[in-house]
Motif scaffolding. Structure first.
Motif, PDB file in Angstrom:
ATOM      1  N   GLN A   1       0.844  -1.178   0.134  1.00 26.45           N
ATOM      2  CA  GLN A   1       0.092  -0.179   0.093  1.00 26.45           C
ATOM      3  C   GLN A   1       0.687   1.214   0.054  1.00 26.45           C
ATOM      4  O   GLN A   1       0.433   2.022  -0.305  1.00 26.45           O
ATOM      5  CB  GLN A   1      -1.072   0.148   1.101  1.00 26.45           C
ATOM      6  CG  GLN A   1      -2.024  -1.056   1.281  1.00 26.45           C
ATOM      7  CD  GLN A   1      -2.989  -1.101   2.284  1.00 26.45           C
ATOM      8  OE1 GLN A   1      -2.489  -0.907   3.428  1.00 26.45           O
ATOM      9  NE2 GLN A   1      -4.063  -1.636   2.087  1.00 26.45           N
ATOM     10  N   GLN A   2       1.978   1.299   0.546  1.00 20.96           N
ATOM     11  CA  GLN A   2       3.019   2.254   0.639  1.00 20.96           C
ATOM     12  C   GLN A   2       3.651   2.479  -0.798  1.00 20.96           C
ATOM     13  O   GLN A   2       3.881   3.635  -1.494  1.00 20.96           O
ATOM     14  CB  GLN A   2       4.050   2.030   1.478  1.00 20.96           C
ATOM     15  CG  GLN A   2       3.682   2.349   3.011  1.00 20.96           C
ATOM     16  CD  GLN A   2       4.816   1.873   4.021  1.00 20.96           C
ATOM     17  OE1 GLN A   2       5.830   1.336   3.570  1.00 20.96           O
ATOM     18  NE2 GLN A   2       4.608   2.359   5.206  1.00 20.96           N
TER      19      GLN A   2
ATOM     20  N   TYR B   1       2.053   1.596  -3.806  1.00 16.22           N
ATOM     21  CA  TYR B   1       1.050   1.711  -4.761  1.00 16.22           C
ATOM     22  C   TYR B   1       0.116   2.642  -4.673  1.00 16.22           C
ATOM     23  O   TYR B   1      -0.563   2.456  -3.515  1.00 16.22           O
ATOM     24  CB  TYR B   1       0.291   0.491  -5.211  1.00 16.22           C
ATOM     25  CG  TYR B   1       1.382  -0.406  -6.062  1.00 16.22           C
ATOM     26  CD1 TYR B   1       1.627  -0.445  -7.386  1.00 16.22           C
ATOM     27  CD2 TYR B   1       1.999  -1.353  -5.434  1.00 16.22           C
ATOM     28  CE1 TYR B   1       2.371  -1.193  -8.210  1.00 16.22           C
ATOM     29  CE2 TYR B   1       2.971  -2.125  -5.945  1.00 16.22           C
ATOM     30  CZ  TYR B   1       3.154  -2.374  -7.397  1.00 16.22           C
ATOM     31  OH  TYR B   1       3.989  -3.035  -8.023  1.00 16.22           O
ATOM     32  N   GLU B   2      -0.451   3.684  -5.409  1.00 14.34           N
ATOM     33  CA  GLU B   2      -1.682   4.310  -4.977  1.00 14.34           C
ATOM     34  C   GLU B   2      -2.953   3.781  -4.907  1.00 14.34           C
ATOM     35  O   GLU B   2      -2.996   2.603  -5.692  1.00 14.34           O
ATOM     36  CB  GLU B   2      -1.716   5.659  -6.066  1.00 14.34           C
ATOM     37  CG  GLU B   2      -0.557   6.562  -6.002  1.00 14.34           C
ATOM     38  CD  GLU B   2      -0.523   7.403  -4.820  1.00 14.34           C
ATOM     39  OE1 GLU B   2      -1.556   7.705  -4.275  1.00 14.34           O
ATOM     40  OE2 GLU B   2       0.514   8.004  -4.486  1.00 14.34           O
ATOM     41  N   PRO B   3      -3.711   3.888  -4.260  1.00 14.91           N
ATOM     42  CA  PRO B   3      -5.055   3.286  -4.094  1.00 14.91           C
ATOM     43  C   PRO B   3      -5.748   3.405  -5.286  1.00 14.91           C
ATOM     44  O   PRO B   3      -5.615   4.591  -6.190  1.00 14.91           O
ATOM     45  CB  PRO B   3      -5.817   4.048  -3.026  1.00 14.91           C
ATOM     46  CG  PRO B   3      -5.386   5.211  -3.004  1.00 14.91           C
ATOM     47  CD  PRO B   3      -3.882   4.803  -3.164  1.00 14.91           C
ATOM     48  N   PRO B   4      -6.737   2.499  -5.905  1.00 13.08           N
ATOM     49  CA  PRO B   4      -7.370   2.761  -7.267  1.00 13.08           C
ATOM     50  C   PRO B   4      -8.166   3.924  -7.135  1.00 13.08           C
ATOM     51  O   PRO B   4      -9.074   4.107  -6.183  1.00 13.08           O
ATOM     52  CB  PRO B   4      -8.103   1.626  -7.469  1.00 13.08           C
ATOM     53  CG  PRO B   4      -8.204   0.728  -6.174  1.00 13.08           C
ATOM     54  CD  PRO B   4      -6.970   1.218  -5.336  1.00 13.08           C
ATOM     55  N   ALA B   5      -8.605   4.530  -8.245  1.00 12.93           N
ATOM     56  CA  ALA B   5      -9.509   5.811  -8.181  1.00 12.93           C
ATOM     57  C   ALA B   5     -11.073   5.466  -7.766  1.00 12.93           C
ATOM     58  O   ALA B   5     -11.404   4.165  -8.266  1.00 12.93           O
ATOM     59  CB  ALA B   5      -9.581   6.276  -9.619  1.00 12.93           C
ATOM     60  N   GLU B   6     -11.582   6.199  -7.266  1.00 14.52           N
ATOM     61  CA  GLU B   6     -13.092   5.998  -6.982  1.00 14.52           C
ATOM     62  C   GLU B   6     -13.845   5.503  -8.391  1.00 14.52           C
ATOM     63  O   GLU B   6     -14.553   4.450  -8.140  1.00 14.52           O
ATOM     64  CB  GLU B   6     -13.629   7.329  -6.324  1.00 14.52           C
ATOM     65  CG  GLU B   6     -15.251   6.925  -6.247  1.00 14.52           C
ATOM     66  CD  GLU B   6     -15.678   8.171  -5.344  1.00 14.52           C
ATOM     67  OE1 GLU B   6     -16.888   7.915  -5.026  1.00 14.52           O
ATOM     68  OE2 GLU B   6     -15.245   9.201  -5.493  1.00 14.52           O
TER      69      GLU B   6
END
Length: 203
Positions: free
Chosen positions: A10-11, A13-18
């Motif tokens: 998680q550090q 990779y960015e979280p997936p867009a909404e």
């Protein structure tokens, strides 16, 4: 080699867009159905205690039949007779379908549950070239989503200059001879038989 934790990922990779998260649905909508109706190829993943399996599936557009918003079905046609997918589904009904669309830069994935069917009406509806399959697989959709086509372009999959020169790799006959013994002449016979079978003995 050290194991990577979820927190470490998680550090990285960015979280997936909404919008991407909202695009994962538990059922088919009209644009999913349109792509499935045009599909001619997908890879099918399944598994059991013995391990995992991925197998290619192909046919004319419409060979994967949309039954309703939550179910699709497709015929099981002859292959190498290992029937690993069928064996897996008897033990573990989870599966995934990854569709490729020649010329398009997008993938479609279905995650769900599969069961083997011998229902006469279903098998008849899946006939191809006058042939009726022995079995079909009915899939209950749990998740459906699109993937972007970056992998296609990294692989140059649809580019003519991305095609592999057959002469740069061992042929089917040469590999068989290497594994089981035989002569160069035998390898040529195997290659000739394979080319005839893989192109014409489809059902």
């Amino acid at each position: 080699m050290s194991e990577v934790t979820i927190a470490e990922l998680q550090q990285l990779y960015e979280p997936p867009a909404e919008a991407i998260q909202k695009a994962v649905l538990p059922h088919l909508v009209p644009f999913h159905k349109a792509y499935i109706a045009a599909a001619t190829f997908f890879c099918l993943a399944s598994g059991s205690r013995e391990g995992l399996d991925a197998s290619p599936r192909g046919g004319p557009a419409g060979f994967v039949k949309v039954i309703d918003d939550r179910h699709v079905a497709f015929a099981d046609w002859p292959g190498n007779n290992r029937i690993e997918t069928m064996r897996n589904l008897v033990e573990d009904d989870r599966l995934a379908m990854l569709f490729l669309f020649p010329g398009l830069e997008v993938f479609l994935r279905i995650n769900g549950r599969g069961r083997i069917s011998t229902d006469h009406g279903l098998l008849t509806s899946l006939m191809e070239r006058g042939k009726t399959p022995k079995t079909a697989i009915m899939v209950s959709v749990e998740q459906v989503l699109f993937h972007c086509g970056k992998a296609i372009n990294r692989a140059r999959l649809w580019s003519l200059d991305g095609r592999i020169d057959r002469s740069n790799l061992p042929s089917v006959g040469q590999m068989k001879v290497a594994l089981t013994g035989g002569s160069a002449t035998e390898a040529e016979r195997v290659d000739a038989h394979y080319q005839e079978s893989v192109r014409n003995d489809l059902y």
